[in-house]
Write a protein that holds these residues in place. Sequence first.
Motif, PDB file in Angstrom:
ATOM      1  N   ALA A  11      -6.426  80.005  -8.913  1.00 52.64           N
ATOM      2  CA  ALA A  11      -6.980  80.827  -7.830  1.00 52.64           C
ATOM      3  C   ALA A  11      -5.862  81.522  -7.075  1.00 52.64           C
ATOM      4  O   ALA A  11      -4.713  81.068  -7.063  1.00 52.64           O
ATOM      5  N   TRP A  12      -6.227  82.645  -6.427  1.00 54.79           N
ATOM      6  CA  TRP A  12      -5.304  83.348  -5.545  1.00 54.79           C
ATOM      7  C   TRP A  12      -5.189  82.584  -4.235  1.00 54.79           C
ATOM      8  O   TRP A  12      -6.179  82.075  -3.720  1.00 54.79           O
ATOM      9  N   ASP A  13      -3.989  82.523  -3.684  1.00 53.78           N
ATOM     10  CA  ASP A  13      -3.763  81.959  -2.355  1.00 53.78           C
ATOM     11  C   ASP A  13      -3.078  83.010  -1.489  1.00 53.78           C
ATOM     12  O   ASP A  13      -2.250  83.790  -1.978  1.00 53.78           O
ATOM     13  N   ILE A  14      -3.400  83.019  -0.205  1.00 55.64           N
ATOM     14  CA  ILE A  14      -2.706  83.882   0.752  1.00 55.64           C
ATOM     15  C   ILE A  14      -2.307  83.033   1.954  1.00 55.64           C
ATOM     16  O   ILE A  14      -2.900  81.974   2.210  1.00 55.64           O
ATOM     17  N   GLY A  15      -1.296  83.488   2.684  1.00 54.01           N
ATOM     18  CA  GLY A  15      -0.864  82.722   3.843  1.00 54.01           C
ATOM     19  C   GLY A  15      -0.003  83.540   4.772  1.00 54.01           C
ATOM     20  O   GLY A  15       0.422  84.655   4.454  1.00 54.01           O
ATOM     21  N   ALA A  16       0.244  82.983   5.956  1.00 53.84           N
ATOM     22  CA  ALA A  16       1.075  83.632   6.965  1.00 53.84           C
ATOM     23  C   ALA A  16       2.021  82.604   7.573  1.00 53.84           C
ATOM     24  O   ALA A  16       1.745  81.400   7.564  1.00 53.84           O
ATOM     25  N   LEU A  17       3.144  83.087   8.095  1.00 52.98           N
ATOM     26  CA  LEU A  17       4.176  82.213   8.636  1.00 52.98           C
ATOM     27  C   LEU A  17       4.769  82.819   9.898  1.00 52.98           C
ATOM     28  O   LEU A  17       5.018  84.025   9.962  1.00 52.98           O
ATOM     29  N   VAL A  18       4.990  81.982  10.902  1.00 52.92           N
ATOM     30  CA  VAL A  18       5.688  82.371  12.129  1.00 52.92           C
ATOM     31  C   VAL A  18       6.893  81.460  12.288  1.00 52.92           C
ATOM     32  O   VAL A  18       6.773  80.236  12.162  1.00 52.92           O
ATOM     33  N   THR A  19       8.057  82.042  12.541  1.00 49.29           N
ATOM     34  CA  THR A  19       9.289  81.269  12.709  1.00 49.29           C
ATOM     35  C   THR A  19       9.854  81.500  14.098  1.00 49.29           C
ATOM     36  O   THR A  19       9.960  82.645  14.552  1.00 49.29           O
ATOM     37  N   ALA A  20      10.208  80.411  14.784  1.00 48.45           N
ATOM     38  CA  ALA A  20      10.885  80.463  16.080  1.00 48.45           C
ATOM     39  C   ALA A  20      12.239  79.789  15.908  1.00 48.45           C
ATOM     40  O   ALA A  20      12.328  78.674  15.392  1.00 48.45           O
ATOM     41  N   ASP A  21      13.292  80.454  16.364  1.00 51.47           N
ATOM     42  CA  ASP A  21      14.663  80.024  16.078  1.00 51.47           C
ATOM     43  C   ASP A  21      15.457  79.990  17.388  1.00 51.47           C
ATOM     44  O   ASP A  21      15.652  81.018  18.047  1.00 51.47           O
ATOM     45  N   LEU A  22      15.906  78.788  17.785  1.00 47.40           N
ATOM     46  CA  LEU A  22      16.692  78.615  18.997  1.00 47.40           C
ATOM     47  C   LEU A  22      18.100  78.168  18.629  1.00 47.40           C
ATOM     48  O   LEU A  22      18.272  77.152  17.948  1.00 47.40           O
ATOM     49  N   ARG A  23      19.118  78.911  19.070  1.00 50.79           N
ATOM     50  CA  ARG A  23      20.501  78.566  18.782  1.00 50.79           C
ATOM     51  C   ARG A  23      21.142  77.857  19.976  1.00 50.79           C
ATOM     52  O   ARG A  23      21.094  78.352  21.105  1.00 50.79           O
ATOM     53  N   LEU A  24      21.762  76.700  19.712  1.00 52.80           N
ATOM     54  CA  LEU A  24      22.481  75.918  20.697  1.00 52.80           C
ATOM     55  C   LEU A  24      23.970  75.990  20.377  1.00 52.80           C
ATOM     56  O   LEU A  24      24.357  76.507  19.321  1.00 52.80           O
TER      57      LEU A  24
END
Length: 286
Positions: A254-267
């Motif tokens: 089957a076909w799959d679809i998806g979405a992604l959100v990335t949050a990046d904090l530098r110390l």
Amino acid sequence: MRNETRAARSNTSRCHITMFAALLVVASGSAIAGDFPVFLSADPIGVPMRVRNFTYPSLFFLGFAPAPAAPFGKGVVAVELHHSTVNYFQSSSSVEAYLCESRGESRRQLDATDIDAIVSMPAGEAFYFDGEINYTEIFVHWGLTDRLDLSAAIPYIGFSGGILDGLIYDFHDTFGLGQAGRDYVQEGRFQAVFATDGIVWEALLDRPSSGGFGDPSLYLRYAIPRSLGHWRFSVGAGVKAPIADAEAGLSSGAWDIGALVTADLRLPKNALIINLGYVVPGTVQS
């Protein structure tokens, strides 16, 4: 005595033995500690260890491996190679109780009678998996612009009975972790049963095939220009095409679809990278 001991043990057991190898080829660069790199190629921290979900059958669905928010940069080509060996055993409490009752003190593999008994169990209880999967995946990333990346991935999947079975069994036995049903079945087998409401999604007495290439996936990722304090963000989307052989156990069909959100904090010396993904899988081919 055995049944009393068994009752105190966990009903499920998951043991993932992961051998990880990654190759990332990008242009070299530098960045001041604590600063957010303009491009991933200038990131002194680099890419975090990227391991996806290997539970069966989730590994046949679209997956997002963790990544920083920084883009690769226009014209940059990056290649990643991953390999994981996953030894996996899990059964429902009802299946474990059935195995205890039907085996007694002996150990034997599942047969057709066992499959019929498991399939007839109540919804949510008819599942059993015992096997080992070798999963090798290659990623190719291409910076389309300074903020937009295109990535392609294809896995090679191998199935085996479990060369690590004995090691895991002895480890559990030595430290008193319980076998959660392993001690009722033979080692070195690849067998799986999944059913809901009498509908059989998977019933394998042996591995579906020796292995082969799985479904390819495509990803787009966009680095958002604006930041929120020291946080940087990116958004992405992915799709998996069902072109591999489902009958050989290499595709969900089957076909799959998806979405992604990335949050990046530098110390100053570290980074906090959060990835939130959502995948809509297609109808699995049983």
